[in-house]
Design a protein around this motif. Structure first.
Motif, PDB file in Angstrom:
ATOM      1  N   GLY A 212      -8.783   2.947   6.089  1.00 40.50           N
ATOM      2  CA  GLY A 212      -9.476   1.512   7.242  1.00 40.50           C
ATOM      3  C   GLY A 212      -9.733  -0.054   6.452  1.00 40.50           C
ATOM      4  O   GLY A 212     -10.212  -0.557   6.988  1.00 40.50           O
ATOM      5  N   TRP A 213      -9.899   0.122   4.872  1.00 39.11           N
ATOM      6  CA  TRP A 213      -9.859  -1.311   3.813  1.00 39.11           C
ATOM      7  C   TRP A 213      -8.736  -1.727   4.183  1.00 39.11           C
ATOM      8  O   TRP A 213      -8.688  -3.470   4.211  1.00 39.11           O
ATOM      9  CB  TRP A 213     -10.985  -0.590   2.440  1.00 39.11           C
ATOM     10  CG  TRP A 213     -10.722  -1.726   1.661  1.00 39.11           C
ATOM     11  CD1 TRP A 213      -9.903  -2.425   1.085  1.00 39.11           C
ATOM     12  CD2 TRP A 213     -12.036  -2.785   1.949  1.00 39.11           C
ATOM     13  NE1 TRP A 213     -11.280  -3.539   0.383  1.00 39.11           N
ATOM     14  CE2 TRP A 213     -11.347  -4.039   1.253  1.00 39.11           C
ATOM     15  CE3 TRP A 213     -13.362  -2.689   3.060  1.00 39.11           C
ATOM     16  CZ2 TRP A 213     -12.588  -4.651   0.933  1.00 39.11           C
ATOM     17  CZ3 TRP A 213     -14.102  -3.932   2.874  1.00 39.11           C
ATOM     18  CH2 TRP A 213     -14.033  -4.881   1.761  1.00 39.11           C
ATOM     19  N   SER A 214      -7.929  -1.494   4.001  1.00 39.47           N
ATOM     20  CA  SER A 214      -6.623  -1.665   3.600  1.00 39.47           C
ATOM     21  C   SER A 214      -5.963  -2.537   5.139  1.00 39.47           C
ATOM     22  O   SER A 214      -5.449  -3.314   5.489  1.00 39.47           O
ATOM     23  CB  SER A 214      -5.621  -0.500   3.535  1.00 39.47           C
ATOM     24  OG  SER A 214      -5.588  -0.053   2.261  1.00 39.47           O
ATOM     25  N   ALA A 215      -6.128  -2.052   5.815  1.00 34.54           N
ATOM     26  CA  ALA A 215      -6.643  -2.738   7.377  1.00 34.54           C
ATOM     27  C   ALA A 215      -6.888  -4.246   7.517  1.00 34.54           C
ATOM     28  O   ALA A 215      -6.522  -4.901   8.357  1.00 34.54           O
ATOM     29  CB  ALA A 215      -6.959  -1.372   7.958  1.00 34.54           C
ATOM     30  N   ILE A 216      -8.539  -4.075   7.477  1.00 36.15           N
ATOM     31  CA  ILE A 216      -8.764  -5.337   7.057  1.00 36.15           C
ATOM     32  C   ILE A 216      -8.191  -5.988   7.228  1.00 36.15           C
ATOM     33  O   ILE A 216      -8.451  -7.555   7.897  1.00 36.15           O
ATOM     34  CB  ILE A 216      -9.807  -5.434   6.346  1.00 36.15           C
ATOM     35  CG1 ILE A 216     -10.599  -4.584   6.629  1.00 36.15           C
ATOM     36  CG2 ILE A 216     -10.656  -7.247   6.015  1.00 36.15           C
ATOM     37  CD1 ILE A 216     -12.472  -4.359   5.977  1.00 36.15           C
ATOM     38  N   LEU A 217      -6.705  -6.458   6.025  1.00 35.77           N
ATOM     39  CA  LEU A 217      -6.223  -7.621   5.472  1.00 35.77           C
ATOM     40  C   LEU A 217      -5.365  -8.294   6.986  1.00 35.77           C
ATOM     41  O   LEU A 217      -4.947  -8.766   7.356  1.00 35.77           O
ATOM     42  CB  LEU A 217      -5.615  -7.847   4.543  1.00 35.77           C
ATOM     43  CG  LEU A 217      -5.803  -7.831   3.197  1.00 35.77           C
ATOM     44  CD1 LEU A 217      -5.239  -7.732   2.372  1.00 35.77           C
ATOM     45  CD2 LEU A 217      -6.741  -8.893   2.885  1.00 35.77           C
ATOM     46  N   TYR A 218      -4.787  -6.929   8.224  1.00 32.45           N
ATOM     47  CA  TYR A 218      -3.544  -7.021   8.895  1.00 32.45           C
ATOM     48  C   TYR A 218      -4.616  -7.760   9.885  1.00 32.45           C
ATOM     49  O   TYR A 218      -4.330  -8.502  11.313  1.00 32.45           O
ATOM     50  CB  TYR A 218      -3.662  -5.622   9.104  1.00 32.45           C
ATOM     51  CG  TYR A 218      -2.550  -5.335   8.212  1.00 32.45           C
ATOM     52  CD1 TYR A 218      -1.191  -5.973   8.343  1.00 32.45           C
ATOM     53  CD2 TYR A 218      -2.381  -4.814   7.181  1.00 32.45           C
ATOM     54  CE1 TYR A 218       0.422  -5.573   6.837  1.00 32.45           C
ATOM     55  CE2 TYR A 218      -1.626  -4.351   6.022  1.00 32.45           C
ATOM     56  CZ  TYR A 218      -0.743  -5.198   6.171  1.00 32.45           C
ATOM     57  OH  TYR A 218       0.737  -4.312   5.294  1.00 32.45           O
ATOM     58  N   ILE A 219      -6.006  -6.712  10.073  1.00 28.08           N
ATOM     59  CA  ILE A 219      -7.199  -7.209  11.381  1.00 28.08           C
ATOM     60  C   ILE A 219      -6.951  -9.088  10.886  1.00 28.08           C
ATOM     61  O   ILE A 219      -7.114  -9.935  12.198  1.00 28.08           O
ATOM     62  CB  ILE A 219      -8.101  -6.660  11.114  1.00 28.08           C
ATOM     63  CG1 ILE A 219      -8.314  -5.426  11.182  1.00 28.08           C
ATOM     64  CG2 ILE A 219      -9.009  -7.314  12.030  1.00 28.08           C
ATOM     65  CD1 ILE A 219      -9.057  -4.283  11.572  1.00 28.08           C
TER      66      ILE A 219
ATOM     67  N   VAL B 108       3.148  -9.344  17.911  1.00 22.20           N
ATOM     68  CA  VAL B 108       1.897  -8.750  17.203  1.00 22.20           C
ATOM     69  C   VAL B 108       2.693  -8.634  15.518  1.00 22.20           C
ATOM     70  O   VAL B 108       2.551  -9.239  14.279  1.00 22.20           O
ATOM     71  CB  VAL B 108       1.522  -7.748  17.348  1.00 22.20           C
ATOM     72  CG1 VAL B 108       0.322  -7.819  16.634  1.00 22.20           C
ATOM     73  CG2 VAL B 108       0.584  -8.242  18.829  1.00 22.20           C
ATOM     74  N   LEU B 109       3.623  -7.800  15.984  1.00 18.36           N
ATOM     75  CA  LEU B 109       4.798  -7.298  14.845  1.00 18.36           C
ATOM     76  C   LEU B 109       5.242  -8.375  13.651  1.00 18.36           C
ATOM     77  O   LEU B 109       4.699  -8.655  12.951  1.00 18.36           O
ATOM     78  CB  LEU B 109       5.721  -6.324  15.262  1.00 18.36           C
ATOM     79  CG  LEU B 109       5.176  -4.579  15.143  1.00 18.36           C
ATOM     80  CD1 LEU B 109       6.169  -3.694  15.334  1.00 18.36           C
ATOM     81  CD2 LEU B 109       5.006  -3.962  13.308  1.00 18.36           C
ATOM     82  N   PRO B 110       5.833  -8.597  14.605  1.00 21.15           N
ATOM     83  CA  PRO B 110       6.803 -10.041  13.639  1.00 21.15           C
ATOM     84  C   PRO B 110       5.690 -11.275  13.177  1.00 21.15           C
ATOM     85  O   PRO B 110       5.609 -11.429  11.688  1.00 21.15           O
ATOM     86  CB  PRO B 110       7.336 -11.335  15.269  1.00 21.15           C
ATOM     87  CG  PRO B 110       7.798 -10.060  15.999  1.00 21.15           C
ATOM     88  CD  PRO B 110       6.062  -9.507  15.631  1.00 21.15           C
ATOM     89  N   SER B 111       4.027 -11.363  14.007  1.00 16.66           N
ATOM     90  CA  SER B 111       3.384 -12.020  13.566  1.00 16.66           C
ATOM     91  C   SER B 111       2.743 -11.634  12.078  1.00 16.66           C
ATOM     92  O   SER B 111       2.138 -11.586  11.159  1.00 16.66           O
ATOM     93  CB  SER B 111       1.697 -12.505  13.973  1.00 16.66           C
ATOM     94  OG  SER B 111       2.650 -12.760  14.976  1.00 16.66           O
ATOM     95  N   MET B 112       2.191  -9.954  11.652  1.00 18.10           N
ATOM     96  CA  MET B 112       1.931  -9.392  10.269  1.00 18.10           C
ATOM     97  C   MET B 112       3.454  -9.199   9.872  1.00 18.10           C
ATOM     98  O   MET B 112       3.250  -9.123   7.921  1.00 18.10           O
ATOM     99  CB  MET B 112       2.385  -8.152  11.402  1.00 18.10           C
ATOM    100  CG  MET B 112       1.631  -8.173  12.024  1.00 18.10           C
ATOM    101  SD  MET B 112      -0.736  -7.938  11.831  1.00 18.10           S
ATOM    102  CE  MET B 112      -0.757  -6.378  11.505  1.00 18.10           C
TER     103      MET B 112
END
Lengths: 321, 304
Positions: free
Chosen positions: B178-185, B214-218
């Motif tokens: 959950g924490w690592s997801a924050i950067l992607y959010i 979304v994916l390409p921007s990530m």
């Protein structure tokens, strides 16, 4: 003034994902996907919360039931004797004071140093600024290893010394990056104006930087407090004097004992001996869980209040990359 | 005259930060001096000055016979296995973030985000305490299995040497997903609104929007994090494996950091463990710079 206020903190926008969801026609496939998403996320959320919940209900349930692993969803035979008993454990109060002490003192120093260094590295003119900034940041990626570190600490007489909990963490590169980024995003004119009015570097830091950096400093404070409270490795490596044991270390010893005890039981597993050991273990299981709750409680209490706060903080860091 | 006062001013600014730089020098750079222990026959409490200089003896000793080679290979294999699993699933936080932002019910989404980042804030000792309460032979999981009559004898979840890599990966993921997801959010929120609108006008479905917008921007974010993860391939850390180790899983759980610790603190072989520490740090730096170079080559900018 209010306009000015927002421009001071350009990065602390509210996380609002709703504006990104453009309305689209909902097909049947979308509905299925939505349902799966909801189920998976609910499941993961349950897995994240249940362990905490289950330990809490076990500590307040009848000890013999919890020792047999029978408390699954609801507490049975509610009592608070475990909490009273835990406070009588010798050494636990002392460990609590050590953990609290290192958290308070360590956090104050780390926040102060991060604020000052972040501010100083945002200055345009400093002798060797680029070099010293790299000198600081590189330590995030590179270290000598735990044994050389241990030998250094020993040669500095920092074993069995409270200062060992505090000094190594004062300069924290990641926090310095956060503050530096924040200060650099504030208007230069503020500092220049103060400087023209004759304010020295410390006055600018104290009167201007500290007040406007409050949000980011709060983030740093929470992170560093959590780090200090959770720290275990330094006690493990550096401390033999039981007066300096931290709560985490005491808890580890408890579980470790219980774990080797249960291994023994499993190895013997011949009815009667196992039963005999089980009798002595009944208290240990619930006491262990109660100590766990006491160690995790400060974080559980602080977490809901500050969660949104430090999510913002990390996003400020992320913007910098 | 004026430029001289400016120069002295800039030096004074350095003087203000010098105490902190000294702290760094002592706690981050001075330990490098400890590497000399790898070249001496050091046994505490005899001081280093009275120890014998042995050159590369300890480095040789790591590979002097088959038993030691096997042991070291197993440790390296474990390190690679556990780090490898992490890298294999490094896309999980990204997917987590993408689907989390797809949830339209704000309250539910915020609740999920709050709850799933919580485990990140507890120590490995606490994680182990939770694990022990849940999965030991008298834990809740075994209690539940027993109560429902699914098993007669308790299953030894924690004392098993099988699947250790997977359980270690699972706990690490539980703690940090959950924490690592924050950067992607954060990255998702930076996506230009007009891209969504364009996709919508073109009649894209939700999955198509995710795939093409979304994916390409990530990818830049993912790439940077992946590179950092590869750079710290050998640094699994000590705490997680230390708390979870026991007599049964020792062979498969010993990663380099734990091995170094056990050698020195358990066996008193300081010199050998410093030698391994040293090799590990050198390889890590080489990895970091290679990955940085690779990143510069592919994306035109470094990660460090």
């Amino acid at each position: 003034m209010s306009d000015n206020q927002t421009s001071l903190t350009p990065n602390t926008r509210e996380i609002d994902i709703t504006k990104k969801t453009v309305k689209m026609q909902v097909s049947a496939a979308d509905k299925i996907i939505s349902t799966i998403i909801y189920i998976l996320f609910s499941l993961f959320a349950f897995i994240c919360v249940y362990p905490f919940y289950s330990i809490i209900i076990n500590t307040i349930s009848a000890n013999d039931l919890s020792a047999k692993g029978e408390i699954i969803f609801w507490p049975k035979g509610i009592h608070f004797q475990n909490y009273i008993d835990v406070f009588k454990i010798p050494g636990l109060g002392n460990a609590f004071m050590i953990s609290l002490g290192r958290t308070v003192i360590g956090t104050l120093l780390t926040v102060g140093a991060s604020a000052f260094l972040g501010f100083m590295f945002a200055q345009e003119d400093m002798w060797g600024k680029k070099f010293w900034y790299r000198f600081t940041i590189i330590t995030m990626f590179f270290n000598a290893g735990i044994i050389p570190w241990y030998l250094t600490m020993r040669s500095l007489h920092l074993t069995d010394n409270f200062l060992a909990y505090i000094l190594p963490s004062v300069v924290a590169p990641f926090f310095i990056i956060l503050v530096k980024t924040f200060v650099e995003a504030t208007p230069k004119e503020l500092q220049q104006a103060a400087s023209i009015d004759g304010a020295g570097i410390f006055t600018i830091f104290y009167k201007i930087i500290l007040p406007i950096s409050k949000p980011i400093l709060a983030t740093v404070a929470i992170f560093s407090a959590v780090n200090q409270w959770n720290s275990f490795q330094d006690t493990l490596l550096l401390v033999t004097d039981s007066k300096l044991y931290s709560l985490q270390f005491i808890l580890y010893n408890y579980i470790n004992q219980a774990s080797s005890l249960s291994t023994m039981v499993n190895l013997q597993n011949a009815g009667s001996t196992a039963m005999a050991t089980l009798a002595t273990k009944q208290t240990s299981t619930s006491i262990r869980m109660t100590v766990t709750i006491i160690v995790v409680a400060p974080i559980l209490l602080v977490y809901p209040i500050f969660q949104r706060f430090f999510v913002k903080g990390i996003i400020i860091g992320a913007v910098k990359g | 005259m004026r430029s001289q006062s400016m120069r002295s001013n800039s030096f004074r600014k350095f003087l203000y930060i010098s105490p902190f730089m000294l702290l760094l020098a002592v706690f981050a750079y001075y330990p490098l001096y400890g590497w000399v222990y790898a070249f001496f026959d050091y046994t505490p409490p005899i001081p280093l000055s009275q120890s014998e200089f042995v050159g590369f003896k300890w480095f040789h000793s790591l590979v002097e016979n088959q038993v030691k080679i096997d042991q070291l290979m197993q440790v390296i294999w474990n390190t690679f296995g556990i780090s490898g699993l992490g890298i294999l699933f490094s896309w999980l936080p990204m997917i987590f973030a993408i689907f989390l932002t797809e949830i339209k019910a704000v309250r539910f989404r915020k609740f999920i985000q709050t709850v799933t980042t919580l485990p990140n804030f507890i120590s490995w000792v606490l994680v182990y305490s939770l694990a022990f309460s849940m999965f030991s032979s008298e834990g809740m999981v075994n209690g539940f299995l027993h109560m429902t009559g699914l098993t007669d004898s308790p299953t030894m979840f924690l004392q098993s040497s099988e699947h250790v890599w997977w359980t270690m990966w699972a706990w690490a993921t539980w703690k940090s997903l959950g924490w690592s997801a924050i950067l992607y959010i954060a990255a998702i929120m930076g996506i230009d609104e007009s891209l969504y609108e364009a996709a919508y006008v073109d009649g894209a479905t939700r999955m198509q929007v995710i795939r093409h917008v979304v994916l390409p921007s990530m990818m830049p974010t993912y790439f940077v994090l992946l590179m950092l993860q590869i750079a710290s391939f050998l640094n699994n850390g000590l705490e997680q494996y230390f708390v979870f180790q026991n007599a049964f899983n020792k062979d498969t759980i010993q990663v380099l950091d734990l091995y170094v610790y056990n050698l020195a603190m358990g066996g008193g072989s300081y010199s050998v463990s410093v030698a391994i520490s040293m090799l590990k740090s050198v390889i890590s730096v080489v990895l970091l710079f290679s990955v940085n170079g690779l990143s510069k080559m592919l994306r035109g900018e470094g990660i460090v």
